[in-house]
Scaffold this motif. Structure first.
Motif, PDB file in Angstrom:
ATOM      1  N   ARG A 102      25.889   0.659  -4.668  1.00  0.00           N
ATOM      2  CA  ARG A 102      26.907   1.147  -3.729  1.00  0.00           C
ATOM      3  C   ARG A 102      26.373   2.320  -2.935  1.00  0.00           C
ATOM      4  NH1 ARG A 102      30.585   0.194  -8.292  1.00  0.00           N
ATOM      5  NH2 ARG A 102      30.364   2.382  -8.843  1.00  0.00           N
ATOM      6  N   VAL A 103      25.690   3.245  -3.612  1.00  0.00           N
ATOM      7  CA  VAL A 103      25.102   4.398  -2.927  1.00  0.00           C
ATOM      8  C   VAL A 103      24.080   3.935  -1.894  1.00  0.00           C
ATOM      9  CG1 VAL A 103      23.611   6.433  -3.227  1.00  0.00           C
ATOM     10  CG2 VAL A 103      25.505   6.025  -4.814  1.00  0.00           C
ATOM     11  N   ASP A 104      23.195   3.039  -2.303  1.00  0.00           N
ATOM     12  CA  ASP A 104      22.170   2.537  -1.379  1.00  0.00           C
ATOM     13  C   ASP A 104      22.801   1.861  -0.167  1.00  0.00           C
ATOM     14  OD1 ASP A 104      20.186   3.475  -3.073  1.00  0.00           O
ATOM     15  OD2 ASP A 104      19.752   1.498  -3.944  1.00  0.00           O
ATOM     16  N   ALA A 105      23.849   1.079  -0.392  1.00  0.00           N
ATOM     17  CA  ALA A 105      24.518   0.388   0.712  1.00  0.00           C
ATOM     18  C   ALA A 105      25.179   1.385   1.661  1.00  0.00           C
ATOM     19  CB  ALA A 105      25.543  -0.601   0.169  1.00  0.00           C
ATOM     20  N   ALA A 106      25.863   2.387   1.106  1.00  0.00           N
ATOM     21  CA  ALA A 106      26.523   3.389   1.949  1.00  0.00           C
ATOM     22  C   ALA A 106      25.499   4.185   2.756  1.00  0.00           C
ATOM     23  CB  ALA A 106      27.370   4.326   1.087  1.00  0.00           C
ATOM     24  N   ARG A 107      24.395   4.561   2.126  1.00  0.00           N
ATOM     25  CA  ARG A 107      23.336   5.265   2.865  1.00  0.00           C
ATOM     26  C   ARG A 107      22.783   4.388   3.985  1.00  0.00           C
ATOM     27  NH1 ARG A 107      20.248   7.601  -2.422  1.00  0.00           N
ATOM     28  NH2 ARG A 107      21.343   9.611  -2.543  1.00  0.00           N
ATOM     29  N   ALA A 108      22.552   3.123   3.690  1.00  0.00           N
ATOM     30  CA  ALA A 108      22.007   2.203   4.695  1.00  0.00           C
ATOM     31  C   ALA A 108      22.985   2.048   5.867  1.00  0.00           C
ATOM     32  CB  ALA A 108      21.697   0.850   4.067  1.00  0.00           C
ATOM     33  N   ILE A 109      24.266   1.979   5.568  1.00  0.00           N
ATOM     34  CA  ILE A 109      25.268   1.865   6.630  1.00  0.00           C
ATOM     35  C   ILE A 109      25.195   3.086   7.537  1.00  0.00           C
ATOM     36  CG2 ILE A 109      27.762   1.949   7.082  1.00  0.00           C
ATOM     37  CD1 ILE A 109      28.075   0.126   4.572  1.00  0.00           C
ATOM     38  N   TRP A 110      25.191   4.276   6.941  1.00  0.00           N
ATOM     39  CA  TRP A 110      25.151   5.502   7.745  1.00  0.00           C
ATOM     40  C   TRP A 110      23.858   5.575   8.560  1.00  0.00           C
ATOM     41  CZ3 TRP A 110      28.144   9.081   9.720  1.00  0.00           C
ATOM     42  CH2 TRP A 110      27.563  10.227  10.244  1.00  0.00           C
ATOM     43  N   PRO A 154      26.673  10.363  -2.816  1.00  0.00           N
ATOM     44  CA  PRO A 154      26.614  11.634  -3.539  1.00  0.00           C
ATOM     45  C   PRO A 154      27.143  12.748  -2.622  1.00  0.00           C
ATOM     46  CG  PRO A 154      24.504  10.476  -3.667  1.00  0.00           C
ATOM     47  CD  PRO A 154      25.351   9.741  -2.672  1.00  0.00           C
ATOM     48  N   LYS A 155      27.773  13.732  -3.204  1.00  0.00           N
ATOM     49  CA  LYS A 155      28.340  14.828  -2.421  1.00  0.00           C
ATOM     50  C   LYS A 155      27.285  15.484  -1.532  1.00  0.00           C
ATOM     51  CE  LYS A 155      31.767  15.741  -5.954  1.00  0.00           C
ATOM     52  NZ  LYS A 155      32.135  16.610  -7.067  1.00  0.00           N
ATOM     53  N   SER A 156      26.066  15.629  -2.059  1.00  0.00           N
ATOM     54  CA  SER A 156      25.012  16.275  -1.277  1.00  0.00           C
ATOM     55  C   SER A 156      24.675  15.472  -0.023  1.00  0.00           C
ATOM     56  CB  SER A 156      23.756  16.494  -2.125  1.00  0.00           C
ATOM     57  OG  SER A 156      23.293  15.266  -2.647  1.00  0.00           O
ATOM     58  N   ASP A 157      24.762  14.136  -0.096  1.00  0.00           N
ATOM     59  CA  ASP A 157      24.523  13.300   1.087  1.00  0.00           C
ATOM     60  C   ASP A 157      25.603  13.509   2.140  1.00  0.00           C
ATOM     61  OD1 ASP A 157      22.215  12.209   0.038  1.00  0.00           O
ATOM     62  OD2 ASP A 157      23.006  10.173  -0.156  1.00  0.00           O
ATOM     63  N   VAL A 158      26.857  13.620   1.712  1.00  0.00           N
ATOM     64  CA  VAL A 158      27.953  13.817   2.662  1.00  0.00           C
ATOM     65  C   VAL A 158      27.720  15.095   3.458  1.00  0.00           C
ATOM     66  CG1 VAL A 158      30.440  14.169   2.936  1.00  0.00           C
ATOM     67  CG2 VAL A 158      29.595  12.534   1.233  1.00  0.00           C
ATOM     68  N   VAL A 159      27.379  16.182   2.774  1.00  0.00           N
ATOM     69  CA  VAL A 159      27.121  17.456   3.445  1.00  0.00           C
ATOM     70  C   VAL A 159      25.885  17.348   4.343  1.00  0.00           C
ATOM     71  CG1 VAL A 159      26.565  19.905   3.105  1.00  0.00           C
ATOM     72  CG2 VAL A 159      28.258  18.784   1.627  1.00  0.00           C
ATOM     73  N   LYS A 160      24.829  16.734   3.846  1.00  0.00           N
ATOM     74  CA  LYS A 160      23.596  16.583   4.628  1.00  0.00           C
ATOM     75  C   LYS A 160      23.839  15.746   5.880  1.00  0.00           C
ATOM     76  CE  LYS A 160      20.391  13.689   3.319  1.00  0.00           C
ATOM     77  NZ  LYS A 160      19.299  13.029   2.566  1.00  0.00           N
ATOM     78  N   PHE A 161      24.548  14.637   5.736  1.00  0.00           N
ATOM     79  CA  PHE A 161      24.820  13.769   6.878  1.00  0.00           C
ATOM     80  C   PHE A 161      25.683  14.493   7.916  1.00  0.00           C
ATOM     81  CE2 PHE A 161      24.371   9.636   4.185  1.00  0.00           C
ATOM     82  CZ  PHE A 161      23.000   9.814   4.145  1.00  0.00           C
ATOM     83  N   ALA A 162      26.668  15.260   7.449  1.00  0.00           N
ATOM     84  CA  ALA A 162      27.509  16.025   8.381  1.00  0.00           C
ATOM     85  C   ALA A 162      26.675  17.062   9.129  1.00  0.00           C
ATOM     86  CB  ALA A 162      28.655  16.698   7.627  1.00  0.00           C
ATOM     87  N   ARG A 163      25.825  17.765   8.410  1.00  0.00           N
ATOM     88  CA  ARG A 163      24.982  18.771   9.044  1.00  0.00           C
ATOM     89  C   ARG A 163      24.048  18.136  10.074  1.00  0.00           C
ATOM     90  NH1 ARG A 163      22.399  20.233   5.168  1.00  0.00           N
ATOM     91  NH2 ARG A 163      23.645  21.928   4.384  1.00  0.00           N
ATOM     92  N   ASN A 164      23.439  17.019   9.706  1.00  0.00           N
ATOM     93  CA  ASN A 164      22.533  16.341  10.630  1.00  0.00           C
ATOM     94  C   ASN A 164      23.268  15.822  11.868  1.00  0.00           C
ATOM     95  OD1 ASN A 164      20.435  16.846   8.871  1.00  0.00           O
ATOM     96  ND2 ASN A 164      20.394  14.781   8.039  1.00  0.00           N
ATOM     97  N   ALA A 165      24.500  15.362  11.681  1.00  0.00           N
ATOM     98  CA  ALA A 165      25.264  14.805  12.802  1.00  0.00           C
ATOM     99  C   ALA A 165      25.832  15.884  13.711  1.00  0.00           C
ATOM    100  CB  ALA A 165      26.393  13.916  12.274  1.00  0.00           C
ATOM    101  N   GLU A 213      27.696  22.931   0.420  1.00  0.00           N
ATOM    102  CA  GLU A 213      26.323  22.741  -0.010  1.00  0.00           C
ATOM    103  C   GLU A 213      26.154  23.183  -1.461  1.00  0.00           C
ATOM    104  OE1 GLU A 213      22.435  22.681   2.462  1.00  0.00           O
ATOM    105  OE2 GLU A 213      23.176  24.712   2.271  1.00  0.00           O
ATOM    106  N   THR A 214      26.794  24.249  -1.837  1.00  0.00           N
ATOM    107  CA  THR A 214      26.691  24.757  -3.202  1.00  0.00           C
ATOM    108  C   THR A 214      27.355  23.811  -4.193  1.00  0.00           C
ATOM    109  OG1 THR A 214      26.662  27.010  -2.395  1.00  0.00           O
ATOM    110  CG2 THR A 214      27.160  26.711  -4.704  1.00  0.00           C
ATOM    111  N   SER A 215      28.559  23.363  -3.884  1.00  0.00           N
ATOM    112  CA  SER A 215      29.264  22.495  -4.833  1.00  0.00           C
ATOM    113  C   SER A 215      28.606  21.124  -4.911  1.00  0.00           C
ATOM    114  CB  SER A 215      30.734  22.337  -4.440  1.00  0.00           C
ATOM    115  OG  SER A 215      30.867  21.565  -3.256  1.00  0.00           O
ATOM    116  N   ALA A 216      27.996  20.683  -3.817  1.00  0.00           N
ATOM    117  CA  ALA A 216      27.403  19.361  -3.796  1.00  0.00           C
ATOM    118  C   ALA A 216      26.050  19.309  -4.519  1.00  0.00           C
ATOM    119  CB  ALA A 216      27.217  18.884  -2.358  1.00  0.00           C
ATOM    120  N   THR A 217      25.297  20.410  -4.445  1.00  0.00           N
ATOM    121  CA  THR A 217      23.953  20.405  -5.026  1.00  0.00           C
ATOM    122  C   THR A 217      23.835  21.309  -6.232  1.00  0.00           C
ATOM    123  OG1 THR A 217      23.196  22.221  -3.639  1.00  0.00           O
ATOM    124  CG2 THR A 217      22.907  19.980  -2.774  1.00  0.00           C
TER     125      THR A 217
END
Length: 144
Positions: A45-53, A82-93, A136-140
């Motif tokens: 599921r994680v791999d699929a969600a990352r691939a979609i994004w 993963p929570k860290s991906d959500v924060v990272k993706f938001a920051r990158n976007a 970022e702190t809570s996610a990582t």
């Protein structure tokens, strides 16, 4: 070719079509993931969600991505990331630009760059609002 891309110009119409079709394809993939999620292993599921994004933000096409479209996509897949991906993706976007958007009637997402925080509010079936705050702190578990 010129930079003139109003919606009425052929180039503007083409870019509008690209944005619309990119979102439609991505939402079809998200709906399929949602249908199969309980049958997939957690890592799948994680791999699929990352691939979609990643396909959505790095996908083919010449049109610029719409920030609200990005918010809609991230809000639709956060539950499998993963929570860290959500924060990272938001920051990158969205970088240092604040974002506050209704992804759907029942789903709201905000990005606060000063705090590196993603806030997701979801209205439940019984009408209550669930709020998830990812930093970022809570996610990582680490400070920047």
């Amino acid at each position: 070719m010129t930079d003139h891309t109003t919606h009425d110009s052929p180039l503007g119409l083409w870019k509008s079509f690209e944005r619309t079709s990119r979102v439609a394809w991505t939402m079809q993939r998200i709906n399929t993931l949602a249908t199969l999620a309980t049958q997939l292993e957690p890592n799948d599921r994680v791999d699929a969600a990352r691939a979609i994004w990643l396909e959505y933000v790095d996908g083919h096409g010449t049109s610029d991505l719409d920030r609200i479209g990005e918010a809609h996509i991230l809000a639709a897949i956060y539950q499998w990331l993963p929570k860290s991906d959500v924060v990272k993706f938001a920051r990158n976007a969205w970088g240092d630009r604040m974002l506050d958007a209704h992804a759907r009637d029942d789903l709201h997402i905000s990005w606060w760059p000063d705090d590196s925080s993603v806030i997701i509010q979801h209205t439940t079936r019984i009408g209550t609002v669930a709020t998830l705050v990812l930093t970022e702190t809570s996610a990582t578990g680490r400070l920047r």
